[in-house]
Structures are given as C-alpha cells and as structure tokens.
Design a protein around this motif. Sequence first.
Motif, short mmCIF file in Angstrom:
data_model
loop_
_atom_site.label_atom_id
_atom_site.label_comp_id
_atom_site.label_asym_id
_atom_site.label_seq_id
_atom_site.Cartn_x
_atom_site.Cartn_y
_atom_site.Cartn_z
N UNK A 161 0.84 -1.18 -0.02
CA UNK A 161 -0.20 -0.05 0.00
C UNK A 161 0.82 1.27 -0.19
N UNK A 162 0.24 2.40 -0.22
CA UNK A 162 1.11 3.67 -0.15
C UNK A 162 1.95 3.98 1.08
N UNK A 163 1.52 3.37 2.11
CA UNK A 163 2.25 3.30 3.43
C UNK A 163 3.33 2.40 3.88
N UNK A 164 3.44 1.55 2.68
CA UNK A 164 4.27 0.29 2.66
C UNK A 164 5.90 0.72 2.70
N UNK A 165 6.32 1.59 1.99
CA UNK A 165 7.71 1.85 1.62
C UNK A 165 8.00 1.46 0.12
N UNK A 166 6.88 1.33 -0.55
CA UNK A 166 7.23 0.43 -1.78
C UNK A 166 7.92 1.61 -2.88
N UNK A 167 7.65 2.72 -2.82
CA UNK A 167 8.29 3.71 -3.56
C UNK A 167 9.57 3.81 -3.25
N UNK A 168 9.70 4.08 -1.97
CA UNK A 168 11.31 4.22 -1.49
C UNK A 168 12.10 3.00 -1.99
N UNK A 169 11.42 1.69 -1.70
CA UNK A 169 12.33 0.65 -2.21
C UNK A 169 12.88 0.87 -3.69
N UNK A 170 11.96 1.18 -4.43
CA UNK A 170 12.04 1.56 -5.96
C UNK A 170 13.40 2.38 -6.08
N UNK A 171 13.05 3.44 -5.38
CA UNK A 171 14.14 4.61 -5.59
C UNK A 171 15.45 3.96 -4.97
N UNK A 172 15.40 3.18 -3.83
CA UNK A 172 16.68 2.62 -3.52
C UNK A 172 17.49 1.81 -4.69
N UNK A 173 16.66 1.11 -5.21
CA UNK A 173 17.35 0.12 -6.38
C UNK A 173 17.76 0.76 -7.55
N UNK A 174 17.08 1.89 -7.71
CA UNK A 174 17.64 2.50 -8.73
C UNK A 174 18.71 3.69 -8.65
N UNK A 175 19.26 3.83 -7.22
CA UNK A 175 20.34 4.53 -6.94
C UNK A 175 19.76 6.26 -6.68
#
Length: 468
Positions: A38-52
């Motif tokens: 969900x939006x509160x899961x940190x999913x977007x942050x994970x994507x940003x982390x993997x892409x540098x």
Amino acid sequence: MKKEMLRLEDVAGSDPAGLLRDANLCLYEGELLGVVGLSSSGLQELTELLTGNQPAAAGRIWVEGNPAEIATPQQAYRLGIRVLRGSAPLNDTLTVAENMILTTFSTRRMWLLSRRKMNALCRHYLELVETDISPDARAGTLTTAQQGFVMLAKAAYEGGRIVILDNILPYFTPREFAQLLCSIRRMAQHGFSFIMTSYSLQSGFFEADRAVVLRDGRTAGVVQRPAQEQRRLYRMLLGGTNPPEGRSPCRPAKTALRAEGLRIAGCRQPCSFSIRQGEICGLFDEEDGEAKRLVYALCGLTPDAWLDGQVWLDGNGYRFRTVAEAMRAGVVYLPENPVVRGLFSNLSIGDNLLIPALQKLRPRAGIVGRRMHDYLEKSVEISAQGEKGPVPAGTLDVWDRWRVLLERLRLMRPRVAILLQPSAHIDENLREYLYDSLRDLSSTGVSILVLTRDPRDIDTVCDRLLLL
C-alpha cells in the motif's frame, strides 16, 4: 539451482521521514517477481533505493552474488539495473531508434553508427520483445503500451539484466499487458529478471512467478504462487481482518445484515458473514467475480442467482426480487462508475435528488413537490439554475456529480448502503472526500459494504474486511 540475481537483507531507506525499515527479497534469473504494498508500505522508497536515487541506510545488497552498493543512478546502471515507468514516456521528438540508442548512459561509440545501422540495431532488439514497431516511428505517435515495448527493448540494448517494472499496471489495458507479458517471458528465457511493483492487486499482478508483500515498511511475507493463493495474498497485504492502524475497532452494535449458508449461482461455496450497524466493511472484488455475484443477489438485481441460504436485515428474514423492493426495505445499491450510471443526465439536480421519493410525493406533487425540489437543490450547495433554467446533471463535473450522489444517498436514510468500486474512476482529492463522506454516513448508523479491488479503500476507510 537458479542463479541469484538480486538479494536484499534488512534494507532500510536513508530518508528520516521515509517508510522503508526492513525489506528482504530475493530475485532469481529468468524470474518475474511481484512486489506489492500500500502507499504506506515503503514500496516507492524501495524502487528509489534500487535505482540509485536514494542510498540505503542499513542492510546488505547483493547483485549476482556479489556485495553491492547502490548510491547513485550510475552505480545502478553499471550493475545492470534498469527501470520502466509507465509515467515516464520516451522523448516525443525523437524516433524509436534515437530514443533507444542515443539517450543512454552507454559509452559505446554511437556517433560512428549510420542511421541505417542504427535502425538495424534497433530492429534487432524490437524483435526480441516481439513488436513490429518501426525504428523510424516518432515516439510521440506511439501509445503508452507501445512505448513500454520500446523501453523493454532499450533495457535489453543497454545490457540490463534486472528490469524494474515500476507500477506499470494502471497504464496498460488487460490486452496490452498480456502482450507485454509475452515479451517479458521471452526475455526471461534469455536470462533477464524482472521486478514488478504495484500498489494494488490488479489482475496482471497475479501473473508473477512469486510475490513479496510489503506492509508498514517491512517484508510481511512471500507468496510462492500468487495466481493460486490470491486470498492469502489479500490477507497478508491487509494484515488479516483487524481494523487498520489509526482507527479504533467499531463499538459494539447490533447486527444490521447477516447471511448464513448463502449459495449464489457461479460461486464455489456457500458464504456466511455479518455487518454491524454503523460499520464500514470491505469486500474484495476478485477476478472470478464471486463477490459481485453475491452483491447483485443481495440488491435484487439477480434474484434467480440466489439458490439457498438465509439473510436477515435487522433481525427479519428477507429475499428481494427487485431493486425497488430492496430500496423500500432500506438496502441501497450504488453501481460501479456511478457518476455515469447513477444519475439521469437530462434531469436537473433537484429531480435527481427527488427520484427515490417520487412515489411518496406523488399525491402532493404540486406545491410541496416544488418546495422540496428547491430545498434539496440548496442542500448540495451547487448552482442549480443556469441562464436558461435548471442545470441538467449531465453538465456537472465529476466532483459535483459525486456531491449529488452522496447527498441523495444520505437523504434516502438506508439501513445498508452497497457501493461497487467507488474509487475506481476518481483522483486522490475526490477519493479523500468520498472517504470522509462514507465515514459521516456510517456515523449516523448506516451500515456500508464497499466492493473494491483497491487495497487503499480497505486500508483507509473500512473497519473490517469480509472474507468469503
């Protein structure tokens, strides 16, 4: 044994205000791994982390078995990580070949390529993803789905071995995604690995080989067969049937609607559930359509589909044969995409609000009807009069149509309100308005059943999830 392409252990984001605290996942060669949250899961942050775009503050990362640090997009690129975003299209002014070969971090001597050789090279990679797009076509003339194929081919050209499909499902129709999935499967046979992120459990997500669920910044679990374990995936995503964090459980109240052993045509097994007075319950509209068949039978839309079982409304047994019977008893149904199907476009705002009460007002449809008509129009605070008379509901924008619909629902004073996919065609601001209105309605004692495919509806507004 399959080769391990990417592994994350106890990874946390570096943003102090971020949500990602403890992510763990493993991606194998040739695999399509789904990651949902969900939006509160940190999913977007994970994507940003993997892409540098955001370095990790804690945890360990391995790429192809070797410890790795991903602090910049250039480091992610050198490690073979590419990203395909539905909201980041190609450069419209360039051709497909120019987008694929010229707009890249690659250090190849591209300036030595003639246009003929560049088109031939582009065509080779387009054939890899099984698309007949011309290398000479302008990117601005392509559909979103076609641009997705080009981005896949570009990832292959750049030598990427790990491709992140960042929330692409909302940008593709089911048919377009099926075509894209064929290309993904073919690339997987050549050793490419894919991570498909999603904020909701749409049909395409279940095509993943495995699924990782993020909840509250942590890995909640892994589902080995998403297509066969959809119910387990729903429970894991939403944390079971407990009320979402931040809302207290419903206070004790009498049961408004109860079903026991209810058998509906087309459903695999009988179902039993109950909804308390003033409670908002969520019901997932799964791909097999069982939940929708159940709702249609309860509302009187498909009475013949009701095969067996008992249903009680405020303690009294009922079985409605028509929608009108259900409405008279206090069960009100709001169809999917109600701004289109829920109003009479050629009638005024007041007429649309009065429609449920026409039979009651018929004996006094003169003076009392006009007074009531004017009063109701003022209650929605919308300008109901134009230069040429009453404003037809069909000329209202989406916001005002929803205001009319919700005001009509409130005026009907139902015992149970059933809404189908209420947030499917609205923006985030209107979604919040809808959630606030449903909470206000439930506070008056109305029981609400929300049939939805969006986990955010359950997470944000519902008190409980019904599992059939």
